[in-house]
Design a protein around this motif. Structure first.
Motif, short mmCIF file in Angstrom:
data_model
loop_
_atom_site.label_atom_id
_atom_site.label_comp_id
_atom_site.label_asym_id
_atom_site.label_seq_id
_atom_site.Cartn_x
_atom_site.Cartn_y
_atom_site.Cartn_z
N LEU A 118 0.93 -1.13 0.36
CA LEU A 118 0.14 0.17 -0.01
C LEU A 118 0.80 1.16 0.00
CD1 LEU A 118 -2.78 -1.23 2.70
CD2 LEU A 118 -3.00 -1.09 0.24
N LEU A 119 1.96 1.15 0.42
CA LEU A 119 3.07 2.24 0.53
C LEU A 119 4.37 1.81 0.03
CD1 LEU A 119 2.84 5.38 1.14
CD2 LEU A 119 3.99 4.49 3.48
N PRO A 120 4.45 1.45 -1.47
CA PRO A 120 5.60 0.93 -1.79
C PRO A 120 6.99 1.94 -1.62
CG PRO A 120 4.25 1.21 -3.79
CD PRO A 120 3.39 1.71 -2.53
N HIS A 121 8.02 1.53 -1.68
CA HIS A 121 9.38 2.44 -1.60
C HIS A 121 9.27 3.66 -0.63
CE1 HIS A 121 10.41 0.56 -5.40
NE2 HIS A 121 9.04 0.89 -5.98
N SER A 122 8.76 3.28 0.57
CA SER A 122 8.42 3.92 1.31
C SER A 122 9.66 4.80 2.07
CB SER A 122 7.50 3.65 2.50
OG SER A 122 8.43 2.59 3.45
N PHE A 123 9.45 5.98 2.74
CA PHE A 123 10.42 6.59 3.35
C PHE A 123 10.15 6.60 5.05
CE2 PHE A 123 12.13 10.26 5.78
CZ PHE A 123 13.47 10.48 5.73
N GLY A 124 11.07 6.29 5.84
CA GLY A 124 10.72 6.00 7.33
C GLY A 124 12.12 6.33 8.18
N PRO A 125 12.03 5.81 9.33
CA PRO A 125 12.88 6.14 10.63
C PRO A 125 14.23 5.60 10.01
CG PRO A 125 10.87 5.14 11.29
CD PRO A 125 10.80 5.03 9.92
N GLU A 126 14.38 4.60 9.45
CA GLU A 126 15.64 3.88 9.18
C GLU A 126 16.56 4.99 8.09
OE1 GLU A 126 12.97 2.64 8.39
OE2 GLU A 126 12.64 1.21 10.07
N ASP A 127 15.87 5.68 7.41
CA ASP A 127 16.51 6.59 6.10
C ASP A 127 17.09 7.71 6.91
OD1 ASP A 127 15.60 4.98 3.70
OD2 ASP A 127 13.61 5.56 4.50
N LEU A 128 16.45 8.19 7.94
CA LEU A 128 17.02 9.34 8.70
C LEU A 128 18.42 8.68 9.34
CD1 LEU A 128 14.22 10.85 10.24
CD2 LEU A 128 15.64 11.94 8.63
N LYS A 129 18.26 7.61 9.93
CA LYS A 129 19.33 7.06 10.84
C LYS A 129 20.54 6.80 9.83
CE LYS A 129 16.73 5.19 14.58
NZ LYS A 129 15.67 4.16 14.49
N SER A 130 20.25 6.32 8.73
CA SER A 130 21.19 5.95 7.71
C SER A 130 22.07 7.18 6.88
CB SER A 130 21.00 4.86 6.64
OG SER A 130 20.06 5.50 5.67
N ALA A 131 21.37 8.35 7.13
CA ALA A 131 21.95 9.42 6.30
C ALA A 131 23.33 9.72 6.79
CB ALA A 131 21.02 10.92 6.63
N ASP A 132 24.14 9.94 5.70
CA ASP A 132 25.69 10.38 6.15
C ASP A 132 25.84 11.81 6.74
OD1 ASP A 132 28.60 10.07 4.14
OD2 ASP A 132 28.24 10.65 6.07
N LYS A 133 25.93 11.91 8.10
CA LYS A 133 25.88 12.95 8.53
C LYS A 133 27.14 13.80 8.56
CE LYS A 133 22.92 12.45 12.50
NZ LYS A 133 22.45 11.28 12.84
N GLU A 134 28.39 13.14 8.07
CA GLU A 134 29.64 13.69 7.54
C GLU A 134 29.37 14.86 6.32
OE1 GLU A 134 33.53 12.14 7.44
OE2 GLU A 134 33.09 11.34 9.31
N GLU A 135 28.62 13.99 5.20
CA GLU A 135 28.40 14.52 3.94
C GLU A 135 27.60 15.63 4.20
OE1 GLU A 135 26.81 12.34 0.74
OE2 GLU A 135 28.47 10.97 0.77
N LYS A 136 26.66 15.90 5.23
CA LYS A 136 25.78 16.73 5.44
C LYS A 136 26.29 18.02 6.20
CE LYS A 136 22.11 14.81 7.27
NZ LYS A 136 20.88 14.52 7.80
N ASN A 137 27.58 17.65 6.53
CA ASN A 137 28.25 18.65 7.26
C ASN A 137 27.70 18.95 8.63
OD1 ASN A 137 30.80 19.60 6.96
ND2 ASN A 137 29.99 21.48 5.60
N VAL A 138 27.26 17.97 9.29
CA VAL A 138 26.63 18.23 10.81
C VAL A 138 27.58 17.49 12.00
CG1 VAL A 138 24.42 18.83 10.11
CG2 VAL A 138 24.87 16.47 10.64
#
Ligand code: THU
Length: 138
Positions: A118-138
């Motif tokens: 019902l919600l394919p290719h969804s965005f969820g909590p894991e996506d935020l956790k896996s974001a590369d913080k260094e690349e984002k410069n934080v």
């Protein structure tokens, strides 16, 4: 807790729908990972936007009681098979990535889906956790 019991609880909750504006009744019942059941109905507000769907009422009741994992959700509404709106699909995703979604007219007449259908290719909590913080410069 079987599917029919979850549907029964959703049907019971639907009776409490507070729908003076749309007249469209919805009930939902969720089964949590620790086998608790929470149900809820839709609640409409005169200024419209604060209105909440049955699915979110049920999930928020569970989460506020400390039950954060949804295994299954049954939904019943006035339409012939009432599917969850987009916002509710995202809320189910937050607490039940692998949840079974039961769209029911009655205990005998229901359809079953994985949330992912019902919600394919969804965005969820894991996506935020896996974001590369260094690349984002934080
Ligand atoms: N509604 C739900 O409770 N769940 C859904 O997934 C679809 C819509 C409610 C919101 C509003 O009170 C009424 O149905 C009409 O949109």
């Amino acid at each position: 807790m079987d599917k029919k019991e979850l549907i029964r609880r959703a049907l019971k909750a639907k009776k409490n729908a507070y729908v003076p504006y749309s007249g469209f009744h919805v009930g939902a019942a969720i089964l949590t990972e620790d086998n608790e059941v929470y149900d809820g109905c839709n609640i409409e507000i005169a200024s419209y936007s604060p209105t909440i769907c049955a699915e979110r009422t049920a999930i928020f009741k569970a989460v506020s009681e400390g039950h954060l994992k949804v295994k299954a959700i049954a939904i019943v509404g006035d339409a012939n098979h009432t599917y969850p709106c987009g916002v509710c699909r995202q809320v189910i995703r937050e607490f039940g990535k692998d949840a079974t979604v039961i769209i029911a007219n009655s205990e005998e007449d229901y359809r079953e889906y994985d949330l992912d259908e019902l919600l394919p290719h969804s965005f969820g909590p894991e996506d935020l956790k896996s974001a590369d913080k260094e690349e984002k410069n934080v």
